[in-house]
Design an enzyme around this catalytic site. Sequence first.
Site, PDB file in Angstrom:
ATOM      1  N   CYS A 119      49.700  43.372  19.000  1.00  0.00           N
ATOM      2  CA  CYS A 119      48.870  43.943  19.975  1.00  0.00           C
ATOM      3  C   CYS A 119      49.884  44.095  21.290  1.00  0.00           C
ATOM      4  CB  CYS A 119      47.803  43.306  20.097  1.00  0.00           C
ATOM      5  SG  CYS A 119      46.698  42.940  18.659  1.00  0.00           S
ATOM      6  N   ARG A 155      44.551  46.511  20.757  1.00  0.00           N
ATOM      7  CA  ARG A 155      44.757  46.022  19.281  1.00  0.00           C
ATOM      8  C   ARG A 155      45.122  47.137  18.200  1.00  0.00           C
ATOM      9  NH1 ARG A 155      40.134  44.340  14.791  1.00  0.00           N
ATOM     10  NH2 ARG A 155      41.338  42.868  13.545  1.00  0.00           N
ATOM     11  N   ILE A 174      45.064  42.123  10.495  1.00  0.00           N
ATOM     12  CA  ILE A 174      44.267  41.192   9.788  1.00  0.00           C
ATOM     13  C   ILE A 174      42.773  41.190  10.117  1.00  0.00           C
ATOM     14  CG2 ILE A 174      43.699  38.659   9.204  1.00  0.00           C
ATOM     15  CD1 ILE A 174      46.997  38.550   8.951  1.00  0.00           C
TER      16      ILE A 174
END
Length: 646
Positions: free
Chosen positions: A2, A50, A54
């Site tokens: 990110c 972001r 996961i």
Amino acid sequence: MCGIAGKLIFDPSAQVEQTEIETMLGTLRHRGPDGEGVYLSANVGLGHCRLAIIDLDTGAQPMTNEDGSIWITFNGEIYNFQELREQLRNEGHIFKTRSDTEVIIHLYEKLGPDCVRELRGMFALAIWDARKRLLFLARDRVGIKPLYYLQTSDAFYFASELKAIIADASIRREINLPAVRKFLAFNYLPGAETLLAGIRKLLPGHYLLVKDGKVRQRRYWDLDFTRARWPVSFETATEQLHDLIQSTVRLHMIADVPVGILLSGGVDSSAVLSFAANGSGRKIKTFTVGFDDGEIIDERIYARIAAKHFHADHYETTISADDFWNFLPVYVQHMEEPVCEPPAVALFYVSKLASNLVKVLLSGEGGDEAFAGYPNYPNMLRLEKIRNIIGPFSRMFGATATFLGAISGDDRWQRYGYALGRPLSAHYFSRTSSPTSFFNRKLNFFSREFREDTIHFSPAEPVSGMLEYRGDEPLLNQMLYADTKSWLPDDLLVKADKMTMANSIELRVPLLDHVVLDYAASLPPEFKVRGRETKRVLKAAFAKVLPPEILQRKKAGFPVPYETWLRNRLNRKVEEVLLSSPARSRGYFEKHAVERLLKKNSLNDRYGKEIFSLLTLELWHREFLDQKPAKQSLAFEPLSPIKSAA
């Protein structure tokens, strides 16, 4: 993976505005196109872009603990997060997500800043502890993930990229003149400095604590060659290393999105592919890049051999001299530091290709620094033996070699002379720079004003401290330490992060897992280099899994033909930039010296690195300092993928 950013105003009665954090995040969206979040509380603001890898559904950030007293914005991947979560759950911690980010929050609750010692992975993170009014920043052990910061008289800023900090119009952009000279010495910027005065990089293996307007920095990890010199045989070390890398690659394959391999056809990337393929149960996608220049050997043939051997789904792309040139302004914009790393352009294009099919790439980066894979290691060891043999006559022999190089025009003699006649720090410095160009006093390359402004700078100084710090170690360990602390994080890993994240791709480097690095450091030097043979134990560990064509091939690196392009096809364009009015106005160089360098390069290609450094430095000024940057096209045509028949 990110982009993170934030601001802390030292006055607790002040207010960080949401637009301030949003403006910072606006420069980072290529790092995280899947979501955006902001946390504000009076004088602190955290931001996050972001890239979902996961826990795609519930891993949004900034993230908090149960009572809202601790907030985190995190960039990276923690490969042992499942093990840590189970331990914390058994101790009573309650989790709301499946993300590795939440594990860090609870680990911080338990251990405070020492939580980073338990993390196995790559990371740059910021935690706001509201109860203690403490901002905690940390960077992974070797600097895989970047983290920049700026402390002013009234506030503290941080971000994944320098652009996010200077997005605040109140921050003055001033050149750091000594850093310019340091860049020209090393062709990258070792250490914490950037070219913008005041803006610094958090050093790898360090964390920062910001409280009550004061900033404290601490180191939590270092490469230690004395930690555990295990009494093992070469054969045992080979078996242990094979098993360690196999398990490490499998950890790095954990993701909720498709994972591919950046494949050069070299030993390291091919071995990473072998372990990934054997543990996957499905075809792995591999990606490589080549060049439309008949004057260099096409290395793609080895990537095809490896892809075919491991039944990979292989993709390729090709770039030309025009592609290379048109991309340079974008290269500088994304790199943010004027790093002389032409292969980074190729990395951008191949990650652009991969972004159509995967979100995560694994590469073989780091094997050379951990296990001594570069030819300079045995070369330097031989030179050191010569220095020891001739003893007090080293300086005399060095002066003779330098003289022979000067009259013959042969750089090799001058490098040998530079190595023999000077201390080890200067000896090592000569490996990464050209003592025959910028820093040769007879050439008068720098202007008088620039020399006076940076008079106290010693080119070898950044390296000398690192070598002296491990001065009790064998020479090979000293060199590996210096490379791990400078060349690796400040050149190779800057390139790896910035060029892949420019395409919203997460790059993972299993050979730089700190467990692998600690194991490598524990092995004796002769396990790595013997005679001219490099990377001995690593190649032996890979011998079981690699085809002979790959294992026995000569090291080639990433042979981007930029020197040929700069000398021939791009020569006129280079002159237009380096001799332009904006370039001359910087006041760093004598015009006649630049002209002489360009002329010499037109006759041979020995000065490609110096010219590329000057190009990136000038383009950096236009991008980051000029109020009215010169009009240059930032547009380029992405290249079409070619699927190999492999």
